[in-house]
Design a protein around this motif. Structure first.
Motif, mmCIF file in Angstrom:
data_model
loop_
_atom_site.group_PDB
_atom_site.id
_atom_site.type_symbol
_atom_site.label_atom_id
_atom_site.label_comp_id
_atom_site.label_asym_id
_atom_site.label_seq_id
_atom_site.Cartn_x
_atom_site.Cartn_y
_atom_site.Cartn_z
ATOM 1 N N PHE A 190 0.835 -1.204 0.000
ATOM 2 C CA PHE A 190 0.000 0.000 0.000
ATOM 3 C C PHE A 190 0.870 1.254 0.000
ATOM 4 C CE2 PHE A 190 -3.335 2.857 1.752
ATOM 5 C CZ PHE A 190 -4.259 2.628 0.758
ATOM 6 N N ILE A 191 2.033 1.198 0.670
ATOM 7 C CA ILE A 191 2.942 2.352 0.665
ATOM 8 C C ILE A 191 3.462 2.595 -0.747
ATOM 9 C CG2 ILE A 191 5.187 3.204 1.460
ATOM 10 C CD1 ILE A 191 4.677 1.730 4.074
ATOM 11 N N ILE A 192 3.777 1.500 -1.459
ATOM 12 C CA ILE A 192 4.310 1.627 -2.811
ATOM 13 C C ILE A 192 3.269 2.243 -3.747
ATOM 14 C CG2 ILE A 192 5.142 0.294 -4.807
ATOM 15 C CD1 ILE A 192 6.265 -1.700 -2.701
ATOM 16 N N MET A 193 1.985 1.990 -3.436
ATOM 17 C CA MET A 193 0.902 2.500 -4.286
ATOM 18 C C MET A 193 0.601 3.967 -4.067
ATOM 19 S SD MET A 193 -2.234 -0.080 -4.427
ATOM 20 C CE MET A 193 -3.324 1.247 -4.793
ATOM 21 N N ASN A 194 1.561 4.727 -3.555
ATOM 22 C CA ASN A 194 1.276 6.100 -3.139
ATOM 23 C C ASN A 194 1.161 7.047 -4.331
ATOM 24 O OD1 ASN A 194 1.028 8.487 -1.869
ATOM 25 N ND2 ASN A 194 3.025 8.453 -0.903
ATOM 26 N N TYR A 195 0.124 6.887 -5.121
ATOM 27 C CA TYR A 195 -0.091 7.862 -6.194
ATOM 28 C C TYR A 195 -1.379 8.637 -5.950
ATOM 29 C CZ TYR A 195 -3.008 4.042 -7.933
ATOM 30 O OH TYR A 195 -3.917 3.036 -8.030
ATOM 31 N N PHE A 196 -1.891 8.601 -4.734
ATOM 32 C CA PHE A 196 -3.153 9.285 -4.459
ATOM 33 C C PHE A 196 -2.914 10.772 -4.285
ATOM 34 C CE2 PHE A 196 -3.816 4.965 -3.020
ATOM 35 C CZ PHE A 196 -4.900 4.655 -3.806
ATOM 36 N N SER A 197 -3.857 11.568 -4.749
ATOM 37 C CA SER A 197 -3.704 13.007 -4.604
ATOM 38 C C SER A 197 -4.918 13.550 -3.860
ATOM 39 C CB SER A 197 -3.583 13.638 -5.970
ATOM 40 O OG SER A 197 -4.753 13.382 -6.697
ATOM 41 N N ASN A 198 -5.135 14.856 -3.952
ATOM 42 C CA ASN A 198 -6.185 15.425 -3.118
ATOM 43 C C ASN A 198 -7.595 15.223 -3.654
ATOM 44 O OD1 ASN A 198 -5.796 16.994 -5.264
ATOM 45 N ND2 ASN A 198 -5.339 18.882 -4.150
ATOM 46 N N TYR A 199 -7.766 14.588 -4.794
ATOM 47 C CA TYR A 199 -9.127 14.238 -5.210
ATOM 48 C C TYR A 199 -9.213 12.707 -5.269
ATOM 49 C CZ TYR A 199 -6.512 14.513 -9.593
ATOM 50 O OH TYR A 199 -5.555 14.380 -10.555
ATOM 51 N N PHE A 200 -10.446 12.197 -5.324
ATOM 52 C CA PHE A 200 -10.642 10.748 -5.288
ATOM 53 C C PHE A 200 -9.990 10.083 -6.491
ATOM 54 C CE2 PHE A 200 -14.140 12.144 -2.602
ATOM 55 C CZ PHE A 200 -14.002 11.262 -1.545
ATOM 56 N N MET A 201 -9.257 8.975 -6.238
ATOM 57 C CA MET A 201 -8.636 8.241 -7.338
ATOM 58 C C MET A 201 -8.941 6.758 -7.197
ATOM 59 S SD MET A 201 -5.034 10.197 -7.607
ATOM 60 C CE MET A 201 -4.537 9.406 -9.105
ATOM 61 N N SER A 202 -8.542 5.990 -8.203
ATOM 62 C CA SER A 202 -8.902 4.563 -8.329
ATOM 63 C C SER A 202 -10.373 4.394 -7.927
ATOM 64 C CB SER A 202 -7.990 3.660 -7.497
ATOM 65 O OG SER A 202 -7.960 4.063 -6.161
ATOM 66 N N ILE A 203 -11.210 5.085 -8.679
ATOM 67 C CA ILE A 203 -12.586 5.321 -8.247
ATOM 68 C C ILE A 203 -13.524 4.280 -8.854
ATOM 69 C CG2 ILE A 203 -13.195 6.873 -10.151
ATOM 70 C CD1 ILE A 203 -14.412 8.718 -8.033
ATOM 71 N N SER A 204 -14.541 3.903 -8.087
ATOM 72 C CA SER A 204 -15.579 3.029 -8.617
ATOM 73 C C SER A 204 -16.883 3.464 -7.964
ATOM 74 C CB SER A 204 -15.276 1.567 -8.281
ATOM 75 O OG SER A 204 -15.509 1.351 -6.914
ATOM 76 N N TYR A 205 -17.960 2.707 -8.182
ATOM 77 C CA TYR A 205 -19.228 3.082 -7.559
ATOM 78 C C TYR A 205 -19.136 3.083 -6.054
ATOM 79 C CZ TYR A 205 -22.086 3.104 -11.715
ATOM 80 O OH TYR A 205 -22.631 3.421 -12.906
ATOM 81 N N PHE A 206 -18.262 2.200 -5.545
ATOM 82 C CA PHE A 206 -18.373 1.957 -4.109
ATOM 83 C C PHE A 206 -17.061 2.188 -3.389
ATOM 84 C CE2 PHE A 206 -17.251 -2.197 -2.058
ATOM 85 C CZ PHE A 206 -17.509 -1.845 -0.744
ATOM 86 N N LEU A 207 -15.924 1.967 -4.053
ATOM 87 C CA LEU A 207 -14.645 2.177 -3.386
ATOM 88 C C LEU A 207 -13.859 3.258 -4.096
ATOM 89 C CD1 LEU A 207 -13.378 -1.432 -2.750
ATOM 90 C CD2 LEU A 207 -14.284 0.148 -1.101
ATOM 91 N N SER A 208 -13.103 4.024 -3.323
ATOM 92 C CA SER A 208 -12.148 4.920 -3.938
ATOM 93 C C SER A 208 -11.261 5.431 -2.834
ATOM 94 C CB SER A 208 -12.856 6.064 -4.636
ATOM 95 O OG SER A 208 -12.770 7.200 -3.848
ATOM 96 N N CYS A 209 -10.268 6.222 -3.188
ATOM 97 C CA CYS A 209 -9.297 6.621 -2.184
ATOM 98 C C CYS A 209 -8.785 8.011 -2.525
ATOM 99 C CB CYS A 209 -8.156 5.615 -2.219
ATOM 100 S SG CYS A 209 -7.111 5.688 -0.801
#
Length: 446
Positions: free
Chosen positions: A35-54
């Protein structure tokens, strides 16, 4: 996000195999590193779906959840050693992590509520099943009823919003600014109890004192943060009411923080002292968050992450002493400098983190919150100065009372820590001081 949930589900069968306790723990660590390696999240929702996102906010909280859950297994060796229903224990922790990850990464307000409430159940099982004293039944009841009483009105509020907008997606909620006082109170109160705000904080010390070390770690590390996370999410559409009424909660939290700090100075129980100090810290977080300023939001998020690591580490230390001495009383836990010399360093490092000494992440969080609260009203400077002073006072009291003084005569002359325990404390303290190097991930997320 789904790949992590599936990985967690795949770990569940391992819980029920023989001699797989450390395997499960290694898997959780592996997951944290992925999960640390996957650190491409920014200040808006990413890897988005109907139910999960980050987004950045969820990312920090999910990472904290994975990290603390991995460390919970490292701290709970006694469960494995005495074979104290260890398979159920593992299963319980995996389910708890699953619910926490879902509640932090869901996009839907109702599903967030559902998982928010669901995470209460495994926590209660931890307190009731692996706690130490018979009073844990009362603690479990407190925990359950405080949270449930405040949460039912919130569900009604969520249904009202759904009826109004036909959607509960966080994205669509931001466009609507509600100005209903009742909605504001019901939406916010569940989170205030979970934080916990002073006056509704009584369940916390009880639950902490009765919980096993893993229960205390998850309560201090993640459960209190659910409230703050929820507030950061719902204030996006409650801004107008917030500007009208937030001064009430700020005043209660700041005054409460001072009272709780004074209570800390009178505690004789190690765990109880650390638990009350959590309430004081969360009071500052809540006040800063309620100012609705950029500094306040970033600072509350930073301090929540910092407090999760720091408080959890202090509970581990208290447990290490408890396993050696069979008591959590400060009357017996005296002179530990003679008894466990190497452990005194960790007591010092984590205590200094608790009073927000540099270079810990706590310092960054507290400075931002200080900025936000004083810019909101300069009168609050009086309360803030008391808070900072007493924070240092009770932390010094905890450290000096437990490390110095005449050692209790009924114990062995010396006892070194285990390698496992030093690793456990290192993994709490190291991220706490490392994150200050890359603090923009905590501060630039709005």
């Amino acid at each position: 996000m789904l790949k992590f949930l599936i990985m967690l589900l795949m770990i569940i069968p391992l819980c029920f195999m023989n001699n797989m306790f450390w395997m499960v723990q290694n898997m959780l660590f592996l997951m944290s590193f992925f999960f640390i390696i996957m650190n491409y999240f920014s200040n808006y929702f990413m890897s988005i779906s109907y139910f999960l996102s980050c987004d950045m906010l969820s990312y920090g909280m999910i990472l904290l959840s994975m990290w603390i859950c991995s460390l919970m297994l490292l701290a709970s060796e006694s469960v494995e050693k005495f074979s104290n229903y260890k398979n159920l224990f593992l299963f319980n922790i995996i389910m708890l992590l699953l619910l926490l990850m879902l509640s932090f990464s869901t996009m839907n307000l109702f599903l967030f509520y559902l998982f928010f409430e669901g995470s209460l159940i495994p926590t209660m099982f931890l307190v009731l099943g692996w706690g130490y004293q018979p009073e844990r039944l009362q603690a479990g009841t407190y925990l359950l009823f405080y949270t449930l009483l405040a949460s039912l009105p919130m569900m009604m509020g969520i249904f009202y919003i759904y009826n109004d907008l036909n959607s509960l997606n966080f994205y669509f909620l931001i466009n609507n600014l509600y100005n209903y006082d009742m909605l504001y109170i019901v939406m916010i109160f569940a989170f205030l109890v979970k934080m916990p705000m002073f006056l509704v904080h009584l369940w916390l010390p009880k639950a902490h004192v009765e919980a096993p070390v893993s229960g205390s770690m998850i309560l201090a590390g993640i459960m209190l943060k659910l409230g703050g996370y929820g507030l950061l999410r719902v204030f996006s559409f409650l801004l107008i009411s917030g500007l009208k009424y937030n001064y009430i909660w700020i005043s209660i939290s700041l005054m409460g923080g001072i009272f709780v700090s004074l209570i800390c100075l009178r505690q004789t129980d190690l765990k109880s002292l650390i638990a009350y100090s959590s309430v004081a810290h969360m009071g500052i977080v809540l006040s800063g968050l309620m100012t609705l300023t950029y500094w306040g939001f970033s600072g509350s998020y930073t301090l929540m992450i910092a407090h999760g690591l720091c408080s959890s580490g202090l509970f581990c230390l208290a447990n290490i002493s408890y396993e050696r001495l069979g008591s959590r009383s400060l009357m017996i836990n005296k002179g530990l400098l003679n008894f466990m010399p190497s452990m005194a360093l960790w007591w010092f490092l984590l205590s200094s983190a608790n009073m927000a000494a540099p270079p810990t992440l706590n310092l960054l969080g507290e400075i931002s919150l200080l900025n936000s609260i004083i810019s909101w009203s300069w009168l609050s400077m009086i309360m803030i100065s008391f808070l900072s002073f007493f924070s240092a006072a009770y932390t010094l009291y905890l450290y000096s009372y437990s490390q110095h003084g005449k050692i209790y005569s009924g114990i062995y002359s010396i006892s070194g820590g285990l390698l496992r325990e030093y690793l456990l404390l290192m993994l709490h303290w190291f991220p706490l001081n490392l994150l200050i190097m890359k603090s923009e991930s905590c501060m630039i997320w709005l």
